[in-house]
Design an enzyme around this catalytic site. Structure first.
Site, short mmCIF file in Angstrom:
data_model
loop_
_atom_site.label_atom_id
_atom_site.label_comp_id
_atom_site.label_asym_id
_atom_site.label_seq_id
_atom_site.Cartn_x
_atom_site.Cartn_y
_atom_site.Cartn_z
N HIS A 164 0.83 -1.21 0.00
CA HIS A 164 0.00 0.00 0.00
C HIS A 164 0.86 1.26 0.00
O HIS A 164 2.03 1.23 0.38
CB HIS A 164 -0.91 0.03 1.23
CG HIS A 164 -2.12 -0.85 1.11
ND1 HIS A 164 -2.07 -2.20 1.36
CD2 HIS A 164 -3.40 -0.57 0.76
CE1 HIS A 164 -3.28 -2.72 1.17
NE2 HIS A 164 -4.11 -1.75 0.80
N LYS A 168 -1.00 4.93 4.73
CA LYS A 168 -1.93 4.01 5.37
C LYS A 168 -1.60 3.85 6.84
O LYS A 168 -0.46 3.59 7.20
CB LYS A 168 -1.90 2.65 4.66
CG LYS A 168 -2.92 1.68 5.19
CD LYS A 168 -3.15 0.53 4.24
CE LYS A 168 -4.13 -0.49 4.82
NZ LYS A 168 -5.42 0.09 5.17
N1 LIG Z 1 -12.85 -0.86 2.14
C1 LIG Z 1 -12.20 -0.42 1.07
O1 LIG Z 1 -12.42 -0.85 -0.08
C2 LIG Z 1 -11.19 0.67 1.28
C3 LIG Z 1 -10.88 1.05 2.53
N2 LIG Z 1 -10.03 2.08 2.75
C4 LIG Z 1 -9.86 2.49 4.14
O2 LIG Z 1 -10.61 3.69 4.34
C5 LIG Z 1 -9.97 4.48 5.34
C6 LIG Z 1 -9.74 5.88 4.78
O3 LIG Z 1 -8.85 5.79 3.71
P1 LIG Z 1 -8.40 7.09 2.87
O4 LIG Z 1 -9.57 7.78 2.28
O5 LIG Z 1 -7.30 6.62 1.99
O6 LIG Z 1 -7.79 8.00 4.04
P2 LIG Z 1 -7.57 9.58 4.07
O7 LIG Z 1 -6.63 9.84 5.18
O8 LIG Z 1 -7.24 10.08 2.70
O9 LIG Z 1 -9.02 10.15 4.44
C7 LIG Z 1 -9.61 10.07 5.69
C8 LIG Z 1 -10.29 11.41 5.96
O10 LIG Z 1 -11.06 11.28 7.16
C9 LIG Z 1 -10.69 12.32 8.04
N3 LIG Z 1 -10.90 11.85 9.41
C10 LIG Z 1 -10.06 11.14 10.20
N4 LIG Z 1 -10.63 10.90 11.39
C11 LIG Z 1 -11.86 11.47 11.35
C12 LIG Z 1 -12.93 11.57 12.28
N5 LIG Z 1 -12.84 11.06 13.50
N6 LIG Z 1 -14.05 12.21 11.90
C13 LIG Z 1 -14.16 12.76 10.66
N7 LIG Z 1 -13.16 12.73 9.75
C14 LIG Z 1 -12.04 12.06 10.08
C15 LIG Z 1 -9.24 12.62 7.70
O11 LIG Z 1 -8.84 13.88 8.17
P3 LIG Z 1 -7.26 14.04 8.64
O12 LIG Z 1 -6.46 13.69 7.45
O13 LIG Z 1 -7.15 15.45 9.06
O14 LIG Z 1 -7.08 13.08 9.79
C16 LIG Z 1 -9.31 12.55 6.19
O15 LIG Z 1 -9.79 13.75 5.63
C17 LIG Z 1 -8.71 3.72 5.75
O16 LIG Z 1 -9.00 2.94 6.89
C18 LIG Z 1 -8.46 2.80 4.56
O17 LIG Z 1 -7.77 1.65 4.91
C19 LIG Z 1 -9.41 2.73 1.73
C20 LIG Z 1 -9.63 2.36 0.45
C21 LIG Z 1 -10.56 1.28 0.09
O1 LIG Z 2 -5.81 2.09 2.90
C1 LIG Z 2 -6.09 1.72 1.73
O2 LIG Z 2 -5.76 2.37 0.73
C2 LIG Z 2 -6.88 0.49 1.57
N1 LIG Z 2 -7.38 -0.07 2.62
C3 LIG Z 2 -8.19 -1.23 2.66
C4 LIG Z 2 -7.51 -2.32 3.47
O3 LIG Z 2 -6.92 -2.04 4.52
O4 LIG Z 2 -7.62 -3.48 3.08
C5 LIG Z 2 -8.65 -1.67 1.29
C6 LIG Z 2 -7.64 -1.44 0.20
O5 LIG Z 2 -6.60 -2.35 0.38
C7 LIG Z 2 -7.14 -0.01 0.21
#
Ligand SMILES: NC(=O)C1=CN([C@@H]2O[C@H](COP(=O)(O)OP(=O)(O)OC[C@H]3O[C@@H](n4cnc5c(N)ncnc54)[C@H](OP(=O)(O)O)[C@@H]3O)[C@@H](O)[C@H]2O)C=CC1
Ligand SMILES: O=C(O)C1=N[C@H](C(=O)O)C[C@H](O)C1
Length: 275
Positions: A164, A168
Site C-alpha cells: 500500500h 496508510k
Molecule cells: N474498504 C475499502 O475498499 C477501502 C478502505 N479504505 C480504508 O478507508 C480508510 C480511509 O482511507 P483514505 O480515504 O485513503 O484515508 P484519508 O486519510 O485520505 O481520508 C480520511 C479522511 O477522514 C478524516 N478523518 C479522520 N478521522 C476522522 C474523524 N474522527 N471524523 C471525521 N473525519 C475524520 C481525515 O482527516 P485528517 O487527514 O485530518 O485526519 C481525512 O480527511 C482507511 O481505513 C483505509 O484503509 C481505503 C480504500 C478502500
Molecule cells: O488504505 C487503503 O488504501 C486500503 N485499505 C483497505 C484495506 O486495509 O484493506 C482496502 C484497500 O486495500 C485499500
C-alpha cells in the site's frame, strides 16, 4: 418506473482520498442524494463537498458536527446511510453513533479489532439495523479471494503480501486480514515448518494471522493498494495478484452496499455476502 425517494447519504471522511470518490459517485447516482459531508479536518470546514471532490457544487458544506448531521438524517422520511472512510481510531465510535440515530453504516474504514466487530454486531442486532463492514469494495479482490479459497484445497503452503501507499495507518491491511481469515476458516493449518526457523531480525517472517498463514506488509509512495496470495507446492508456485490503479474501482461496491444495507437487520462483514 419507480417513484421512491432518493436514499439520503452522509459521507464521513469527506475530504479524504476515498471520501471524495464517494461524493462523486453518490452525486452521479439518481437514486441517492448527498445529505451531508463530515470531516474533522478544519481545513475543509464549510467547503462545498462537490467542489472539494472536483465536480460541480452540491450545496453541501463539509462539517465536523457528526451528531448534528446524524440528527438531521434521523429527521428524513427515508432511512439514511452513513458511508465511513475515516480512520481506524474513530470508526468504532462513528458506527455506534450512526446506529444510535437510526442511520445505517456502510463502512470501508479498516483497523477494527475482532472484539470491536463483535460488539458492533451485537449493537446492530439489538437495534435491528443493517450495518455493512467491507474491508475491500473491489470486485477483483472478491474474485481473488474466491480463487484463493479454491486453491487452498490443493496447496498446503501459502503466504500473503499486501502493498500500500505509505499514508496508510493500519497494518496489515483489512483485506489481508480478511483473506487470511477466509483461508483459516477452511479447517486446515498451513505452512508446516520443515526446519526450526530463527528470525535474525524480528518480523522478518511477517505476522502470523492464524492457522500458520503469514502476512507481509509493504508501504511505499507510488503504490495504491495491491495484494498477492502466493501458494507453493513441490515444483510449483501459484500466485494470485490484485492491483488497484484508481480508487474509482471501489465505487460500484460502495453504491451497491448503500442500496443493500437498507434491507438488512444485522451487521454483515464482506462484499461477497451482498453480491
Ligand atoms: N474498504 C475499502 O475498499 C477501502 C478502505 N479504505 C480504508 O478507508 C480508510 C480511509 O482511507 P483514505 O480515504 O485513503 O484515508 P484519508 O486519510 O485520505 O481520508 C480520511 C479522511 O477522514 C478524516 N478523518 C479522520 N478521522 C476522522 C474523524 N474522527 N471524523 C471525521 N473525519 C475524520 C481525515 O482527516 P485528517 O487527514 O485530518 O485526519 C481525512 O480527511 C482507511 O481505513 C483505509 O484503509 C481505503 C480504500 C478502500
Ligand atoms: O488504505 C487503503 O488504501 C486500503 N485499505 C483497505 C484495506 O486495509 O484493506 C482496502 C484497500 O486495500 C485499500
Amino acid at each position: 418506473m419507480t417513484n421512491s425517494l432518493p436514499i439520503p447519504v452522509i459521507v464521513n471522511g469527506a475530504g479524504g482520498k476515498m471520501g471524495r470518490e464517494v461524493i462523486k459517485a453518490v452525486a452521479a447516482s439518481p437514486d441517492m442524494t448527498l445529505l451531508g459531508a463530515i470531516d474533522h479536518n478544519l481545513a475543509y470546514q464549510e467547503q462545498d463537498a462537490g467542489t472539494l471532490a472536483g465536480i460541480d457544487p452540491l450545496e453541501v458544506p463539509i462539517t465536523n458536527d457528526r451528531e448534528g448531521m446524524l440528527a438531521m438524517a434521523a429527521q428524513e422520511k427515508q432511512p439514511g446511510v452513513m458511508v465511513d472512510f475515516t480512520h481506524p481510531d474513530s470508526v468504532y465510535d462513528n458506527i455506534r453513533a450512526a446506529i444510535a440515530y437510526g442511520v445505517r453504516p456502510v463502512v470501508g474504514t479498516t483497523g477494527l479489532s475482532p472484539a470491536q466487530i463483535q460488539d458492533l454486531a451485537e449493537f446492530a442486532d439489538k437495534a435491528s439495523m443493517g450495518c455493512l463492514l467491507i474491508p475491500n469494495f473491489s470486485i477483483g479482490m472478491v474474485l481473488l479471494q474466491q480463487a484463493a479459497i479454491a486453491a487452498s484445497r490443493y496447496f498446503d503452503h501459502v503466504e500473503i503480501i499486501e502493498l500500500h501507499h505509505n499514508q496508510k495507518a493500519d497494518a496489515p491491511s483489512g483485506t489481508a486480514i480478511q483473506t487470511a481469515q477466509l483461508l483459516a476458516e477452511l479447517g486446515k493449518t498451513y505452512n508446516s515448518p520443515l526446519v526450526t526457523e530463527t528470525e535474525k531480525i524480528t518480523g522478518a517472517r511477517g505476522a502470523e494471522a492464524g492457522e500458520g498463514i503469514r502476512i507481509h506488509s509493504i508501504r511505499l509512495p507510488g503504490l495504491i493498494a495491491h495484494q498477492e496470495v502466493i501458494f507453493g507446492a513441490a515444483g510449483q508456485v501459484y500466485t494470485l495478484r490484485h492491483d488497484t490503479s484508481d480508487r474509482s474501482c471501489y465505487m460500484p461496491g460502495v453504491l451497491l452496499a448503500i442500496r443493500k444495507v437498507l434491507a438488512l437487520k444485522t451487521l454483515v462483514y464482506g462484499l461477497e455476502k451482498i453480491l
